[in-house]
Write a protein that holds these residues in place. Structure first.
Motif, PDB file in Angstrom:
ATOM      1  N   ASP B 141       0.849  -1.045   0.093  1.00  0.00           N
ATOM      2  CA  ASP B 141      -0.021  -0.030  -0.109  1.00  0.00           C
ATOM      3  C   ASP B 141       1.121   1.186  -0.030  1.00  0.00           C
ATOM      4  O   ASP B 141       1.855   1.223   0.814  1.00  0.00           O
ATOM      5  CB  ASP B 141      -0.993  -0.036   1.499  1.00  0.00           C
ATOM      6  N   SER B 142       0.568   2.233  -0.757  1.00  0.00           N
ATOM      7  CA  SER B 142       1.400   3.388  -1.102  1.00  0.00           C
ATOM      8  C   SER B 142       1.637   4.224   0.120  1.00  0.00           C
ATOM      9  O   SER B 142       2.609   5.195   0.454  1.00  0.00           O
ATOM     10  CB  SER B 142       0.993   4.208  -2.215  1.00  0.00           C
ATOM     11  N   LEU B 143       0.555   4.241   1.243  1.00  0.00           N
ATOM     12  CA  LEU B 143       0.574   5.205   2.475  1.00  0.00           C
ATOM     13  C   LEU B 143       0.752   4.235   3.795  1.00  0.00           C
ATOM     14  O   LEU B 143       0.819   5.045   4.642  1.00  0.00           O
ATOM     15  CB  LEU B 143      -0.421   6.122   2.233  1.00  0.00           C
ATOM     16  N   PHE B 169      -0.068   7.523  -5.911  1.00  0.00           N
ATOM     17  CA  PHE B 169      -0.037   6.843  -4.390  1.00  0.00           C
ATOM     18  C   PHE B 169      -1.493   6.095  -4.476  1.00  0.00           C
ATOM     19  O   PHE B 169      -2.399   6.809  -4.299  1.00  0.00           O
ATOM     20  CB  PHE B 169       0.250   8.056  -3.229  1.00  0.00           C
ATOM     21  N   LYS B 170      -1.067   4.798  -4.249  1.00  0.00           N
ATOM     22  CA  LYS B 170      -2.792   4.009  -4.331  1.00  0.00           C
ATOM     23  C   LYS B 170      -2.610   3.508  -2.815  1.00  0.00           C
ATOM     24  O   LYS B 170      -1.867   2.771  -2.471  1.00  0.00           O
ATOM     25  CB  LYS B 170      -2.563   3.060  -5.248  1.00  0.00           C
ATOM     26  N   VAL B 190      -3.231  11.072  -5.951  1.00  0.00           N
ATOM     27  CA  VAL B 190      -3.364  10.199  -4.672  1.00  0.00           C
ATOM     28  C   VAL B 190      -4.858   9.588  -5.016  1.00  0.00           C
ATOM     29  O   VAL B 190      -5.819  10.012  -5.446  1.00  0.00           O
ATOM     30  CB  VAL B 190      -3.701  11.050  -3.435  1.00  0.00           C
ATOM     31  N   SER B 191      -4.739   8.216  -4.980  1.00  0.00           N
ATOM     32  CA  SER B 191      -5.959   7.587  -5.290  1.00  0.00           C
ATOM     33  C   SER B 191      -6.303   6.487  -4.163  1.00  0.00           C
ATOM     34  O   SER B 191      -5.330   5.845  -3.282  1.00  0.00           O
ATOM     35  CB  SER B 191      -5.494   6.636  -6.565  1.00  0.00           C
ATOM     36  N   ILE B 227      -7.059  13.303  -7.550  1.00  0.00           N
ATOM     37  CA  ILE B 227      -7.402  12.285  -6.969  1.00  0.00           C
ATOM     38  C   ILE B 227      -8.176  11.096  -7.950  1.00  0.00           C
ATOM     39  O   ILE B 227      -8.285  11.440  -9.117  1.00  0.00           O
ATOM     40  CB  ILE B 227      -8.987  12.565  -6.331  1.00  0.00           C
ATOM     41  N   GLY B 228      -7.660   9.931  -7.597  1.00  0.00           N
ATOM     42  CA  GLY B 228      -8.121   8.918  -8.455  1.00  0.00           C
ATOM     43  C   GLY B 228      -8.920   7.851  -7.522  1.00  0.00           C
ATOM     44  O   GLY B 228      -8.875   7.836  -6.422  1.00  0.00           O
ATOM     45  N   PHE B 229      -9.724   6.861  -8.333  1.00  0.00           N
ATOM     46  CA  PHE B 229     -10.351   5.963  -7.485  1.00  0.00           C
ATOM     47  C   PHE B 229     -10.298   4.525  -8.279  1.00  0.00           C
ATOM     48  O   PHE B 229     -10.279   4.434  -9.409  1.00  0.00           O
ATOM     49  CB  PHE B 229     -11.647   5.992  -7.105  1.00  0.00           C
ATOM     50  N   HIS B 230     -10.208   3.329  -7.335  1.00  0.00           N
ATOM     51  CA  HIS B 230      -9.951   2.145  -8.026  1.00  0.00           C
ATOM     52  C   HIS B 230     -11.042   1.315  -7.287  1.00  0.00           C
ATOM     53  O   HIS B 230     -10.873   0.700  -6.374  1.00  0.00           O
ATOM     54  CB  HIS B 230      -8.632   1.586  -7.925  1.00  0.00           C
ATOM     55  N   PHE B 231     -12.016   0.880  -8.096  1.00  0.00           N
ATOM     56  CA  PHE B 231     -13.161  -0.300  -7.559  1.00  0.00           C
ATOM     57  C   PHE B 231     -12.424  -1.606  -8.156  1.00  0.00           C
ATOM     58  O   PHE B 231     -12.878  -2.059  -9.241  1.00  0.00           O
ATOM     59  CB  PHE B 231     -14.297   0.070  -8.128  1.00  0.00           C
TER      60      PHE B 231
END
Lengths: 327, 365
Positions: B141-143, B169-170, B190-191, B227-231
């Motif tokens: 995990d990126s963070l 950063f995911k 940042v996602s 901002i990004g999102f990943h379902f």
């Protein structure tokens, strides 16, 4: 330790009643047919004498020659010549190694026997030695297999007989061991009854575990359902047919949508009344877009004729896009 | 989440003391016992269920820091580049592919990252015509370990002003303090990995709730980050439509859709070897209940019509909210794209170009 001074020593006559019947801590035999040995002893006498050592109960434990002693007991012999290791000063590990090397050159061990050997050695050797020294001797290919083999002794005698008979793969045993204790006998029973081949065993267990979790039905309850039990009791089917029917039933239940599509497609193709030399197949799992047409022919003329017939078949154009919900 | 990362032991690999990042990490974790070790050989044949998530290993990494995402020709890939800063993750998602790698246990941070950046910079500079989309969230995990590793302190400055690269950063965490205190916003995305609230609470063990993730996303958005999102993974479960709709409704509450560079969709897929590991490590899980078939890349994936239905539903819901959200599918075929999203980039280059265009639109300088 040089065993030759012991093996060359003078045998002692020992009363068979003084020899412990139970497979003691040195026994490495399970699931054998004793009749050929009885016949051999009757015909030629005892060629190789057993090795024994006195145990804490005052009886003799068999170090090597368990099958021979069992055969001699069946023949109601009273005294037999043995080499007695009781005062040899040999350690348990040395005696185990002696027993192992008595067997190694003459036969292969079944999986139950391998498990017995490993469990007997385990208290006396390190895990590293078990893996480094004994795994190659016993032709065990991985540490995972070794762990599975060591758990086989916990199965019931009938189950161990199935394992010893080579009717069930080590991989399958591993999967059975991952089941809860209540599920194991039911799964064993079904595998035994339907005589699944090794691949079928794995598929069977995967299906029943998946269905059990998905439907939240315990495995024994699932296998006790009339529909599944009915397969193994179906007198119209031979055993391979029963095995196939069982797997088909479970697959349909596990993959209702996929199998529904497959059946729908097959029904549609069957209705087309294709020439006998023509086959149309859907892509594996309908994952790609293309169907496959196969024509067997001997001459170009025959091919042309087949193509002409195909062109006239009504309903061919009704084969639809494979990703549609209903074909 | 913030309180949940527990490090009981640090394994300090030989050679790690050559790097400043290692000393910084030791300072940050000054109460944790340290054991110096020689680089390990992979654990052979272990079937241990413990992934050693309480152990942090500081590694002078000798492998590739920068490599393309391992796509396959049979499905359309986004052309992402992995920036390999560490492996494993303190969270314990039941579907995580990292569980299949028991021979590489413990959390690992690559302490020579800063020294490798020069080499990575040269690669980026050699191809000014390309857009490099890099991300650190592939093997970790990126963070989640940012408060220990300080990635948000090291990386954004490196990407600032690079016209042909962005760094993503995911994360599933709400650990954004490092990013918020960074002076850099340029070329950084940042996602968040999102799911339905049910899946998040039942299957993403140790991860913050969807609401907390979106609140963290809002903070980053308010502070000027793209901002990004990943379902991904989308998982079928009872009332899955309601579940995913609830998440999209929450997105609406916290996020300005104009600030979203992209939203990816990917149905659950797994290498066959992962299934027994999931069964052992997460015996109560229902994530494997669906109709999984062997995909063209050897991974198990939902039967195609199911995937199309899920993606089409997600598209419909997301597009009700915002029409141009950079929606894309992860590792799907041209056919699935067309039938679920109504268009297709046709191949990997097409999808790469589409996402590169999104980067150019968002980072105009």
């Amino acid at each position: 330790m040089d065993f030759r001074r012991f093996t060359a020593s003078v045998p002692t006559l020992i009363d068979l009643n003084d020899i412990d019947d139970s497979p003691g801590q040195y026994c490495m035999s399970f699931g054998f047919d004793i009749k050929p040995l009885i016949n051999s002893i009757e015909a030629f006498g005892l060629i190789n004498i057993p090795f024994v050592t006195r145990n804490g109960d005052g009886l003799m434990d068999i170090v090597a020659g368990y099958r021979r002693v069992m055969a001699l007991k069946s023949l109601k012999r009273d005294k037999i010549p043995c080499i007695d290791f009781s005062d040899s000063g040999l350690s348990t590990l040395e005696l185990l190694n002696f027993s192992l090397h008595d067997n190694l050159p003459t036969r292969t061990f079944n999986n139950v026997e391998k498990g017995m050997i490993l469990n007997r050695l385990n208290p006396y050797v390190s895990k590293r030695a078990l893996r480094g020294d004994y795994m190659p001797l016993l032709k065990i290919s991985s540490s995972r297999d070794l762990d599975i083999l060591m758990k086989i002794e916990g199965f019931t005698k009938p189950n161990k007989e199935t394992i010893a008979g080579g009717k069930i793969s080590l991989k399958t045993i591993g999967l059975i061991l991952e089941l809860d204790k209540h599920s194991r006998p039911a799964v064993f029973q079904m595998i035994n009854d339907l005589r699944f081949n090794f691949n079928q065993q794995l598929t069977f267990i995967e299906y029943i575990v998946d269905i059990s979790i998905k439907e939240e039905v315990p495995v024994p309850e699932l296998l006790d359902e009339d529909q599944l039990k009915g397969v193994s009791h179906d007198r119209k089917l031979n055993t391979p047919q029963k095995a196939k029917k069982m797997l088909d039933l479970l697959r349909t239940r596990r993959f209702p949508f996929l199998t529904g599509k497959e059946k729908g497609f097959n029904k549609k193709i069957a209705r087309l009344d294709l020439p006998k030399n023509v086959r149309i197949e859907h892509p594996p799992f309908f994952e790609t877009v293309d169907y496959r047409l196969e024509i067997n022919f001997r001459t170009g003329k025959e091919l042309k004729k087949t193509v002409d017939i195909l062109a006239r078949i009504e309903g061919l154009d009704k084969i639809e896009d494979s990703s549609k919900k209903d074909l | 989440m913030k309180a949940d990362v527990r490090i009981d032991r640090i394994l300090f690999e030989e050679g790690a003391d050559d790097y400043e990042l290692a000393s910084l990490i030791l300072k940050r974790l000054n109460r944790v016992p340290v054991e110096k070790i020689i680089p390990d050989t992979p654990r052979q044949g272990s079937d241990s269920l413990n992934m050693g998530k309480e152990t942090l290993r500081l590694v002078p990494f000798k492998g590739e820091f920068f490599k393309p995402c391992p796509g396959t020709k049979r499905y359309i890939c986004c052309g992402y580049q992995i920036l390999n800063v560490g492996t494993n993750c303190p969270m314990d998602c039941s579907y995580c592919i990292l569980q299949a790698y028991f021979n590489q246990p413990s959390l690992r941070i690559f302490v020579n990252l800063e020294q490798e950046l020069g080499r990575i910079g040269r690669i980026l500079d050699e191809h000014p015509e390309r857009i490099f989309r890099l991300g650190t969230g592939e093997f970790t995990d990126s963070l989640a370990l940012d408060h220990i590793a300080g990635w948000s302190n090291i990386l954004p400055g490196f990407f600032k002003g690079r016209k042909n690269a962005v760094l993503e950063f995911k994360t599933k965490t709400d650990r954004v303090e490092g990013l918020l205190s960074s002076p850099y916003r340029d070329r950084v995305i940042v996602s968040w990995s999102l799911n339905s609230p049910d899946i998040a609470s039942r299957e993403e063990h140790g991860a913050p709730s969807i609401r907390k993730r979106l609140q963290a996303a809002k903070r980053c958005m308010d502070e000027g980050y793209a901002i990004g999102f990943h379902f991904d993974p989308l998982i079928l479960h009872p009332k899955w439509k309601d579940g995913y709709m609830r998440t999209i409704e929450m997105m609406d509450r916290y996020i300005d859709p104009e600030r979203i560079i992209w939203i990816s969709l990917g149905c659950l897929r797994y290498v066959p070897a992962l299934k027994p590991v999931i069964r052992k490590r997460h015996p109560g899980t229902h994530i494997l209940d669906g109709e999984f078939i062997h995909g063209l890349d050897g991974k198990m994936r939902y039967f195609k019509p199911i995937r199309i239905e899920v993606y089409a539903f997600m598209r419909e819901q997301i597009e009700k909210w915002r029409n141009n959200s950079g929606l894309y599918l992860c590792m799907e075929s041209d056919e699935v794209w067309t039938k679920s999203l109504g268009w297709s980039p046709e191949r990997t280059e097409g999808l790469s170009n589409y996402l590169d265009r999104r980067v150019r639109e968002f980072f105009t300088n």
